[in-house]
Write an enzyme that holds these catalytic residues in place. Structure first.
Site, PDB file in Angstrom:
ATOM      1  N   ARG A   1      -3.381   0.817  11.153  1.00 60.47           N
ATOM      2  CA  ARG A   1      -3.956   0.211  12.349  1.00 60.47           C
ATOM      3  C   ARG A   1      -4.030   1.277  13.433  1.00 60.47           C
ATOM      4  NH1 ARG A   1      -5.773  -3.052   9.617  1.00 60.47           N
ATOM      5  NH2 ARG A   1      -5.555  -5.319   9.631  1.00 60.47           N
TER       6      ARG A   1
ATOM      7  N   GLU B   1     -11.305   0.699  18.091  1.00 56.97           N
ATOM      8  CA  GLU B   1     -12.357   0.572  17.074  1.00 56.97           C
ATOM      9  C   GLU B   1     -13.202  -0.684  17.220  1.00 56.97           C
ATOM     10  OE1 GLU B   1      -9.858   0.486  13.433  1.00 56.97           O
ATOM     11  OE2 GLU B   1     -10.715  -1.483  13.060  1.00 56.97           O
TER      12      GLU B   1
ATOM     13  N   ALA C   1     -11.183   1.806   4.117  1.00 61.75           N
ATOM     14  CA  ALA C   1     -10.215   2.053   3.043  1.00 61.75           C
ATOM     15  C   ALA C   1     -10.172   0.888   2.041  1.00 61.75           C
ATOM     16  CB  ALA C   1      -8.837   2.307   3.629  1.00 61.75           C
TER      17      ALA C   1
ATOM     18  N   ASP D   1      -8.758   6.176   9.433  1.00 60.16           N
ATOM     19  CA  ASP D   1      -9.694   5.138   8.985  1.00 60.16           C
ATOM     20  C   ASP D   1      -9.686   3.989   9.989  1.00 60.16           C
ATOM     21  OD1 ASP D   1     -11.455   3.959   6.978  1.00 60.16           O
ATOM     22  OD2 ASP D   1      -9.842   2.510   6.657  1.00 60.16           O
TER      23      ASP D   1
ATOM     24  N   ILE E   1       0.839  -1.212   0.000  1.00 57.37           N
ATOM     25  CA  ILE E   1       0.000   0.000   0.000  1.00 57.37           C
ATOM     26  C   ILE E   1       0.873   1.261   0.000  1.00 57.37           C
ATOM     27  CG2 ILE E   1      -1.724   1.305   1.310  1.00 57.37           C
ATOM     28  CD1 ILE E   1      -2.667  -1.507   2.402  1.00 57.37           C
TER      29      ILE E   1
ATOM     30  N   HIS F   1     -12.932   2.236   9.064  1.00 59.00           N
ATOM     31  CA  HIS F   1     -12.174   1.123   8.466  1.00 59.00           C
ATOM     32  C   HIS F   1     -12.750   0.738   7.096  1.00 59.00           C
ATOM     33  CE1 HIS F   1      -9.146  -2.046   9.923  1.00 59.00           C
ATOM     34  NE2 HIS F   1      -9.172  -2.077   8.612  1.00 59.00           N
TER      35      HIS F   1
END
Ligand code: NAI
Length: 332
Positions: free
Chosen positions: A235, A264, A298, A259, A156, A296
């Site tokens: 993360r 979370e 993405a 994100d 990424i 989350h």
């Protein structure tokens, strides 16, 4: 093979059922997350549990999986920090993941967050809907010629570096294993401190490990440029949320796009719109005008979900046939 899915959402069911036409496995879906209680839902005929980012696959859960004769844990994601690999190996349970699925999906979302925050599109959207056509407060900066720091240049991070380079920025990168191709394309690898000191924009693309936990902390924030834009699509625990809130309040951090979020697992992937949010830090963050939180998402493109479903089921097909997965870096 019977596969029990945990944390399954309607889109998981759609994409896996479609893909399973080529595999013919027996699929069972639980919308609840996997933990030491819900593990009891697994019946004796289940061979595989298929989990996602916030399922808890710790030693206690793995011990129960072993008692139930589960042979495989299939992660339908890239990160695997939520699985106790040592215990899984001890009990002879094979663990696999989807190492690379559309890195462009995550890199594009990172870019979307950056552009939204920098040009205040989130505010403009609401304003225009209320017939407020004023520009006051919407001033942005050019991204062109800015310095961008990228921490982690794997699948990424590499795509993101190239996108930023194409926008005419200077890209500084940090990774334990620098990528020679990126170097040849003009990406400059530097020490972390140089990234913190020189970057106008910092984006995190490394995995969560003991070394990267809270890589964004009071000391690193202190070293950053005033007004830095910080984006985390990797993360949640890479960022010390408390210190980041302080950095935002002190105006050291000019904007924050996340994100992923430290806590979370209690919030993301759920519709809590009818409740009062108990997480005060998240509530505070979402009240800041220069903070953008996405839950989350993405990875969430049609292409990525298709690939995730295919690679997950194909990993299991290979494990079932030969007890190993060829050439994909998917076995853990
Ligand atoms: P990758 O494994 O291809 O790349 C990770 C890179 O980080 C590697 O180059 C590695 O050498 C580097 N790295 C490891 N330890 C490091 C350290 N201490 N300091 C600096 N660099 C370090 O992984 P990929 O596919 O690029 O994904 C990156 C992360 O993105 C994943 O670990 C996952 O947490 C997150 N992710 C988030 C998604 C989302 O929807 N928000 C979707 C997919 C991944």
């Amino acid at each position: 093979m019977k596969i029990a899915f945990f944390s399954s959402q309607p889109y998981d069911i759609t994409f896996f059922n479609k893909c399973n036409k080529d595999f013919n496995f027996e699929l069972e879906y639980f919308d609840i997350g996997l933990d030491d209680q819900t593990v009891n839902l697994i019946t004796e005929d289940v061979d595989t549990v298929c989990v996602f980012v916030n399922d808890k696959v710790d030693a206690a859960v793995i011990e129960k999986l072993s008692e139930k004769k589960v042979k495989y844990i299939a992660l339908r994601c890239a990160g695997f920090n939520n699985v106790d690999l040592e215990t899984a190996h001890k009990f002879g349970i094979k663990v696999c993941r989807v190492p690379a699925y559309s890195p462009e999906a995550v890199a594009e979302h990172t870019l979307a967050m950056l552009f939204t925050l920098n040009r205040k599109i989130h505010k403009a959207y609401n304003r225009v809907r209320e017939q407020n056509f004023s520009l006051n407060g919407l001033l942005g900066t050019n991204i062109y010629k800015k310095t961008v720091g990228v921490i982690g240049t794997g699948n990424i991070g590499a795509v993101f570096c190239r996108m930023m380079k194409a926008l005419g920025t200077e890209v500084l990168a940090y990774d334990l294993y620098p990528n020679d191709k990126l170097k040849a394309e003009g990406i400059r690898y530097v020490e972390l401190d140089e990234i913190f000191a020189k970057s106008d924009i910092i984006s995190l693309h490394c995995p969560l490990t003991p070394e990267t936990m809270h890589v964004i902390n009071p000391e690193s924030i202190e070293k950053m440029k005033e007004g830095v834009i910080l984006i985390n699509t990797s993360r949640g625990k890479l960022i010390d949320t408390r210190a980041t809130i302080q950095g935002l309040r002190a105006k050291k951090i000019g904007a924050l796009g996340i994100d992923v979020y430290e806590q979370e697992e209690n919030v993301f992937f759920r519709d809590l719109s009818g409740t009062i949010l108990e997480d005060e830090r998240l509530q505070l963050l979402t009240s800041f005008p220069n903070v953008l939180v996405t839950a989350h998402q993405a990875f969430f493109t049609d292409e990525a979900l298709t690939q995730i479903a295919y690679v997950t089921l194909d990993n299991l097909k290979q494990l079932q046939a030969t007890n190993k997965i060829e050439g994909r870096n998917a076995e853990l």
